[in-house]
Enzyme design. Structure first.
Site, PDB file in Angstrom:
ATOM      1  CD  GLU A  93      -3.147  -0.078   0.182  1.00 13.36           C
ATOM      2  OE1 GLU A  93      -3.872   0.807   0.674  1.00 13.36           O
ATOM      3  OE2 GLU A  93      -3.184  -0.425  -1.007  1.00 13.36           O
ATOM      4  CG  ASP A  94       1.222   2.749   3.322  1.00 12.25           C
ATOM      5  OD1 ASP A  94       0.270   2.979   2.555  1.00 12.25           O
ATOM      6  OD2 ASP A  94       1.095   2.550   4.535  1.00 12.25           O
TER       7      ASP A  94
END
Ligand code: MN
Length: 717
Positions: A93-94
């Site tokens: 995600e990050d």
């Protein structure tokens, strides 16, 4: 080999970060074999590098977060894959890291877990209604194929709640509410008490900070003053057990703030009634010792009548087992005592997670679903007595759902059966929406109406005034609601069309015997309708149109003429091809304009048109009253199905050549079938769309002139 030292020596930077890793590695060392630890270590290095430079809201390096999540799961002794996934859970995600990277370095199973967690992160809880929260929980559980995904997610949420301090107040409240509405109930449902309790207390703390503080202070105060008594009584229990030769551990039990708060709110009890209770837990080696210990504590203090519960013999539905009793303690203060074995204690704390606990001797071939089933079947075994099966059923349905959950554009959750399409969704919203839907969007992108929906998609239906349901939808809709609505609509449509046809049929039959609807007149019609027990002439026309009542007989009835004056059907019904569903065309002989045709009245289906050559016409003699003469309207402008057969030489590309020739003649091929294949020739059958006989003749002539075509004929059964 000291892994902790090795790892830490490689890492520069803050002590605090190192501290988190040291504790994690120490915990893992206590139950995992070295090679698995090495794998987790590699994951840590991968994660630390991917998150390098990122900071938490608290100011700490980002990697402290996944490490804390992994720590929570390590405390439950979860397996290496779950721990690895926990460390990597935010990388996709990050950070720049991709799922493929993870699959390559750490295996596809870890990648699947990380992917599952990322997907859960993408769905957002948007509304607060009770029913909505329930659906949302179900949606989350429905989305996951591996229960470890939810374990990582719960641990993730727990650490986020623990570090919520740095957020603005309204955001804190929203997250706290979501934790209480969604995550704590999931933890409870899965029997993971240790996560549930922490999630609830933290949720309570950030949702109602003031109430929380008041309770916390009161509880601390009472615990402070209770400390001496609790210690004294614990020792008393321990000594008495030792005297009887029973090994066991006695602990003063911590109170769970949120449950105190709920008891006060729900049962309207005073704080003092709840906190002025002394809690003890006694952990024994085996079940026998539990019962013996019960006898011992009952000997020391008088039990309160009606408060003894044997959850060992009759476990709670989520698998919880324990003996509960309340005693009159010193000065009449109540003492609540729980007695259970170590295994029962672990199950009570970890629930479904207990099936993912690392066991050294395990041949790990159990699929995620199987382990979850194992847990469920354990619960079922415990509940042979058959109490509260409902809970068990609901857990089962949540974990192995036959439903999917999608969002409306407003964020409401709509449950639908698996395989449901956008049309099912439209009808689930409202029958009018279904009836008038023309297209659909999934996550803002246009899709065909027949598209199957997946969990957590946002679905939007575009409607148009005057749009109508398409009978083809019946081939793909899944829900009874959609199917019924489409059928109903078709029935209405057919009834409208059949009234029109019936009127024409009847008028034609009346003309056969020298009358007409106008000549019959209102008075006679009303009389006839009463005799036939019909409400109005629309009903009569519909019945005639649908073939439930024969036009010639009805005509004679209306004119009061007997059967004897049968002149036969002379005037014929004109068909134009636009009658809709009440006139259909025989699939045995595929009549087209220009063919000599007859109509056959079929009860409930209207008129089916056949060619005069059609074999079906042999019924004519048996039921002449059901056959009506028809002929084509002059200028019909629509396509009709028609079938032709060709004998072709077996040459490469011959089928394509024939198809191209047919296409050049302005016809569409709906279907091709190879009827027979001989040494040097093949028999092909084409289902075409043509305008009329002239058009068909042109096509057949062109095909016949082809080099590799030996013969062309029109099929006729
Ligand atoms: Mn996270």
């Amino acid at each position: 080999m000291d892994y902790a030292a090795t790892i830490l020596s490689k890492l520069p930077g803050a002590n605090r970060r190192n501290h988190g890793v040291r504790r994690l590695v120490e915990t893992l060392q206590s139950y995992l074999p070295e090679e698995q630890l090495a794998e987790i270590t590699a994951a840590y290095e991968f994660g630390a590098e991917a998150h390098a430079g990122q900071k938490r809201k608290t100011g700490e390096a980002y990697i402290t977060h996944p490490v804390a999540v992994a720590q929570e799961l390590a405390d439950m002794h979860l397996d290496a894959q779950a721990i690895t996934a926990a460390i990597l859970h935010d990388t996709v995600e990050d950070t720049e890291a991709s799922l493929d990277d993870i699959a390559e370095r750490f295996g596809s199973e870890v990648a699947l877990l990380v992917d599952g967690v990322s997907k859960l992160d993408q769905i957002k809880f948007r509304s607060r209604a009770e029913a909505q929260a329930e659906s949302f929980r179900k949606m989350m559980l429905a989305m996951i194929e591996d229960i470890r995904v939810i374990l990582v997610k719960l641990a993730d949420r727990l650490h986020n709640m623990q570090t919520l301090g740095a957020m603005p107040a309204d955001k804190k409240r929203r997250i706290a509410r979501e934790t209480l509405d969604i995550y704590a109930p999931i933890a409870n449902r899965l029997g993971i008490n240790r996560l549930k309790v922490q999630l609830e207390d933290l949720g309570f703390k950030h949702l109602h900070p003031f109430r929380y503080r008041v309770l916390e202070t009161a509880l601390k105060k009472s615990q402070g003053s209770q400390k001496q008594i609790v210690k004294k009584i614990s020792e008393e229990f321990g000594t008495a057990m030792a005297d009887e030769g029973i090994a066991g551990e006695v602990v003063g039990r911590q109170k769970h703030l949120y449950s105190i708060y709920n008891k006060m709110a729900e049962k309207k009890r005073l704080l003092s009634d709840i906190v002025d209770v002394y809690g003890f837990r006694i952990i024994c080696d085996d079940v026998n010792s539990c019962y013996q210990t019960l006898g011992i504590v009952h000997g020391l203090y008088k039990p309160m009548p009606g408060r003894f519960k044997d959850y060992i013999a009759i476990p709670r539905i989520n698998g919880y087992q324990s003996l509960h009793t309340t005693l009159f303690g010193p000065k009449g203060l109540p003492l609540e005592v729980q007695i259970r074995t170590r295994d029962m204690d672990r199950l009570a704390e970890s629930g479904v997670a207990s099936h993912w606990i690392y066991k050294a001797d395990e041949k790990s071939d159990a699929t995620p679903q199987r382990r979850t089933r194992e847990w469920l079947s354990n619960l079922e075994e415990l509940h042979q007595s058959g109490t509260s099966e409902e809970f068990l059923e609901s857990v089962k349905v949540d974990l192995f759902p036959d439903k999917i959950y999608v969002f409306t554009p407003k964020g409401d959750i709509m449950p639908l059966p698996k395989g449901a399409t956008t049309v099912d969704f439209a009808y689930a919203v409202h029958t009018d929406v279904g009836d008038r839907c023309v297209s659909a969007k999934i996550n803002r992108g246009l899709v065909p109406l027949r598209t199957e929906l997946q969990n957590s998609q946002t679905v939007e239906i575009i409607t148009a005034r005057g749009a109508k349901p398409n009978p083809n939808w019946l081939t793909f809709v899944r829900t009874a609601k959609a199917r019924t609505a489409i059928r109903q609509h078709m029935k209405n449509l057919r009834s409208f069309e059949s009234v029109d046809l019936g009127k024409r049929l009847l008028d034609r039959s009346l003309k056969d015997i020298g009358s007409s609807l106008r000549k019959v007149g209102k008075v006679r019609m009303a009389e006839a309708l009463t005799e036939l027990r019909l409400d109005d002439n629309t009903e009569l026309f519909e019945q005639v149109g649908l073939g439930q009542r024969l036009a010639p007989l009805t005509a004679r009835f209306l004119t009061g003429m007997g059967n004897e004056e049968d002149k036969g059907n002379t005037a014929s019904l004109i068909i134009s091809g636009t009658e809709g569903m009440v006139i259909s065309y025989g699939k045995c002989c595929y009549p087209i304009p220009g063919d000599d045709v007859m109509g056959y009245l079929t009860a409930g289906r209207g008129v089916v048109i056949h060619r005069n050559q059609c074999g079906n016409l042999s019924n004519f003699r048996k039921q002449p009253e059901k056959w009506i003469s028809v002929h084509w309207e002059k200028d019909i402008d629509r396509d009709f199905f028609c079938q032709i057969q060709t004998d072709t030489r077996n040459k490469p590309g011959v089928l394509a050549e024939v198809a191209a020739t047919i296409g050049d003649c302005g016809s569409n091929i709906e279907q091709v079938e190879v009827l027979g294949r001989h040494e040097d020739c093949s028999v092909l059958s084409f289902l075409l769309l043509v305008k009329d006989r002239v058009h068909l003749a042109k096509i057949m002539r062109s095909v016949r002139n082809m080099k590799n075509v030996i013969r062309v004929s029109r099929d006729c059964a």
